[in-house]
Write an enzyme that holds these catalytic residues in place. Structure first.
Site, PDB file in Angstrom:
ATOM      1  N   LYS A  20      46.253  10.861  -9.788  1.00 14.70           N
ATOM      2  CA  LYS A  20      46.943  11.590  -8.866  1.00 14.70           C
ATOM      3  C   LYS A  20      46.429  12.311  -8.247  1.00 14.70           C
ATOM      4  CE  LYS A  20      51.362  10.478 -10.345  1.00 14.70           C
ATOM      5  NZ  LYS A  20      52.179  11.361 -11.257  1.00 14.70           N
ATOM      6  N   HIS A  26      45.817  17.987  -5.361  1.00 18.74           N
ATOM      7  CA  HIS A  26      46.250  18.630  -4.080  1.00 18.74           C
ATOM      8  C   HIS A  26      46.378  20.076  -4.167  1.00 18.74           C
ATOM      9  CE1 HIS A  26      50.293  19.590  -5.887  1.00 18.74           C
ATOM     10  NE2 HIS A  26      50.162  18.308  -6.538  1.00 18.74           N
ATOM     11  N   HIS A  58      47.476  22.558  -6.810  1.00 16.78           N
ATOM     12  CA  HIS A  58      46.585  22.516  -8.001  1.00 16.78           C
ATOM     13  C   HIS A  58      45.444  23.750  -7.851  1.00 16.78           C
ATOM     14  CE1 HIS A  58      47.394  18.297  -8.660  1.00 16.78           C
ATOM     15  NE2 HIS A  58      47.875  18.710 -10.000  1.00 16.78           N
TER      16      HIS A  58
HETATM   17  N1  ARG Z   1      49.229  17.940 -16.484  1.00 12.67           N
HETATM   18  C1  ARG Z   1      50.346  19.220 -16.378  1.00 12.67           C
HETATM   19  C2  ARG Z   1      50.798  18.869 -14.782  1.00 12.67           C
HETATM   20  O1  ARG Z   1      49.986  18.715 -13.893  1.00 12.67           O
HETATM   21  C3  ARG Z   1      49.927  20.463 -16.425  1.00 12.67           C
HETATM   22  C4  ARG Z   1      49.516  20.524 -17.871  1.00 12.67           C
HETATM   23  C5  ARG Z   1      49.956  22.115 -18.167  1.00 12.67           C
HETATM   24  N2  ARG Z   1      49.452  22.414 -19.684  1.00 12.67           N
HETATM   25  C6  ARG Z   1      50.005  22.029 -20.934  1.00 12.67           C
HETATM   26  N3  ARG Z   1      49.305  22.572 -21.799  1.00 12.67           N
HETATM   27  N4  ARG Z   1      51.104  21.624 -20.540  1.00 12.67           N
HETATM   28  O2  ARG Z   1      52.039  19.326 -14.462  1.00 12.67           O
END
Ligand code: ARG
Length: 575
Positions: free
Chosen positions: A127, A130, A133
């Site tokens: 993905k 962006h 982030h």
């Molecule tokens: N990958 C997830 C996102 O982009 C964020 C992860 C956050 N960390 C966690 N331990 N859930 O939304």
């Protein structure tokens, strides 16, 4: 550094008081009003022991403490003894401390022996990386640096979103419409393209969805071809992310993401069952959290596959077992508040008391102001602004500004990177993290506002003053053999006071998970330095005066550079 409270306590100490110096220290107050001095000691409590009126006690203490060179004035106002620090003494003391500590000034050992995990950035692979982030990435990095500066043993984790049904879709789409060349060239854009196309075509042909589900099931079961493709997507994505991390100067100790926990879930599903926490709901397994106002936490889907919360449970336990952390910090957008509340509740119900040491550090949204000229790209969800494009734009805009200003003796290519990227990071850390904010170039790159470039420019200005100084002066400054009598002015004192507070500000920013506390303090320091620079002649003829002032300039330069470093920003010497 002189511990002024200690000094005062020693002045006050008297057997007859029946208090040891630590007790005295704890009674010392910092008056809200500067006219009441820098420290105040209330004498009410002593009246009983000494059988004297508190005013009289205060007057006696003031009389006795007058002799100390550290105080300009000691006087009693009613039952208080007010201590006014001798400004020059104070400034000299601060300068000496910074000179001695150098790049470690601001650091402390309050966290020695304790492990802190900071999980941040954690983008989803395949993905776009962006603009959204940037928040977790930059705030997380600053928190890591702050905790590190407080002496904690830190572990940086990038919990990659590298697992989920979307990989079934991606694989199907790649096989149908993808090509290796395309993927190699611009992997994320290519993968995103496949993904978008999948959704479009699936509307007309729902059998694609079934195919994707089957493919994901194969991937879960470890089928070699699917796994091979998934690995490739992951590697290519990581390479792109790493390019951005490189630009931002960010590193991680672990990239264990969601996929790492995919086979570690059965243990927890079993455990939840044993603890009678699982309920079946429409074929899915949930933990009912209604009585806590938290709805239902989905543990497995009707097809038996596990979910986000479940993986986070497995990850938390793994981290506890692997690192035995003192604190585990999750820097994740406030949109995921409910997820983190549910997850903590489930851990608590499972009996994991250490869940209290897991902290979700949320932050608000970033949006773009209209008419911003960053390249955007359309996806199913709308416009995407790539973080890399934002950083590149920041660098090229900075280079333009520098060329316009016609700065001499500077490698524009190099410095525009430090300033442009530093400006974006600084802006990110300027506001209370929970606030939503609108990204705007005018604000980010304003050299006169409360911005990164302004602070960096102040640092470069201090460097330039030092460059103009004589070598013999600098040698004296380095040894801090200075006559602090020349540092008694208002502007020198204000600057010294701000520098003095840096170590405690660093601790406070870490404790509150709020880098902006340090960012704002740094702006104050830069402003105080500029006031000192404008108010005073620094390179005066008198050698002693010149050296004393240069020593303060050098201290300010060191401190600004250290604080920028803690925020993840470099401090160029010329710009
Ligand atoms: N990958 C997830 C996102 O982009 C964020 C992860 C956050 N960390 C966690 N331990 N859930 O939304």
């Amino acid at each position: 550094m002189t511990d002024f409270k200690e000094l005062i306590a020693n002045e006050i100490f008297d057997e007859a008081l029946g208090l040891d110096t630590d007790e005295i220290k704890s009674m010392i107050e910092i008056p809200a009003d500067d006219n009441m001095g820098d420290y105040a000691f209330p004498c009410f409590r002593l009246a009983k022991t000494l059988r004297k009126a508190p005013q009289q006690i205060a007057a006696d203490i003031a009389e006795k403490a007058k002799g100390s060179e550290a105080f300009e004035k000691v006087e009693n106002v009613n039952a208080y003894v007010n201590f006014f620090i001798d400004r020059a003494f104070f400034a000299g003391d601060v300068v000496k401390e910074v000179t001695e500590k150098g790049s470690s000034y601001g650091r402390s050992e309050v966290g020695a022996g304790k492990k802190v995990i900071v999980e941040y950035s954690s983008p989803n692979i395949a993905k776009p990386f962006h603009i959204g982030h940037i928040r977790s990435t930059v705030i997380g990095n600053a928190l890591y640096k702050l905790y590190d500066a407080c002496g904690y043993d830190t572990i940086r984790i990038n919990y990659l979103g590298d697992y989920g049904t979307q990989f079934g879709k991606m694989i199907v789409a790649y096989r149908k419409w993808g090509s290796e060349e395309e993927l190699a060239e611009e992997p994320i854009k290519a993968l995103l393209g496949y993904y978008t196309r999948f959704h479009k075509e699936a509307e007309a042909d729902p059998s694609l969805e079934d195919e994707a589900r089957e493919t994901f099931a194969k991937l879960e079961a470890g089928a070699p071809e699917e796994t091979e493709l998934w690995k490739k997507f992951r590697e290519l994505s990581l390479a792109e992310f790493n390019r951005v991390y490189g630009m931002l100067g960010i590193e991680f100790d672990s990239y264990k993401g969601e996929s790492f926990y995919s086979d570690k879930m059965p243990r927890f599903i079993r455990e939840l069952k044993e603890k009678n926490l699982l309920v079946e709901s429409q074929g899915a397994q949930i933990v009912d959290l209604d009585e806590y106002g938290l709805g239902a936490a989905m543990i497995t889907k009707s097809d038996g596959s596990s979910l986000y919360v479940t993986r986070d449970i497995a990850a938390a336990v793994y981290r506890k077992e692997t690192y035995d952390f003192y604190k585990c910090i999750y820097v994740v957008a406030s949109q995921q508040n409910l997820h983190f509340k549910q997850w903590k509740k489930v851990l608590e119900l499972m009996g994991y008391e250490w869940q209290e040491d897991c902290v979700h550090v949320p932050f608000g949204l970033v949006s773009l102001s209209d008419g911003d000229d960053i390249k955007t790209m359309s996806t199913r969800e709308g416009k995407v602004v790539f973080l890399e494009d934002v950083l590149n734009t920041a660098v090229s805009k900075t280079a333009e500004i520098m060329k316009e200003k016609d700065v001499q003796g500077v490698d524009v290519d190099e410095v525009s990177k430090e300033v442009g990227i530093g400006a974006v990071i600084f802006q990110e850390l300027s506001n209370n993290r929970i606030k939503d904010y609108v990204f705007s170039w005018d604000k980010v790159l304003n050299f006169d506002g409360e911005t990164g470039p302004y602070v960096q420019y102040t640092h470069a200005r201090a460097c330039s003053v030092l460059r103009r100084a004589e070598e013999t002066d600098l040698a004296a400054v380095e040894g801090a053999e200075i006559d602090s009598a020349y540092l008694g002015s208002d502007s020198a004192y204000t600057l010294a006071k701000l520098i003095y507070r840096v170590p405690e500000v660093v601790i406070e920013a870490a404790d509150k998970y709020e880098p902006s506390i340090l960012t704002r303090h740094l702006v104050d320091i830069a402003q105080a330095f500029n006031k000192f620079y404008h108010d005073e002649h620094i390179l005066v003829d008198d050698e002693n005066e010149r050296r004393a002032k240069l020593a303060l300039v050098a201290a300010a330069k060191t401190v600004i550079s250290n604080c920028l470093g803690l925020l993840g920003i470099s401090a160029p010497e010329r710009m």
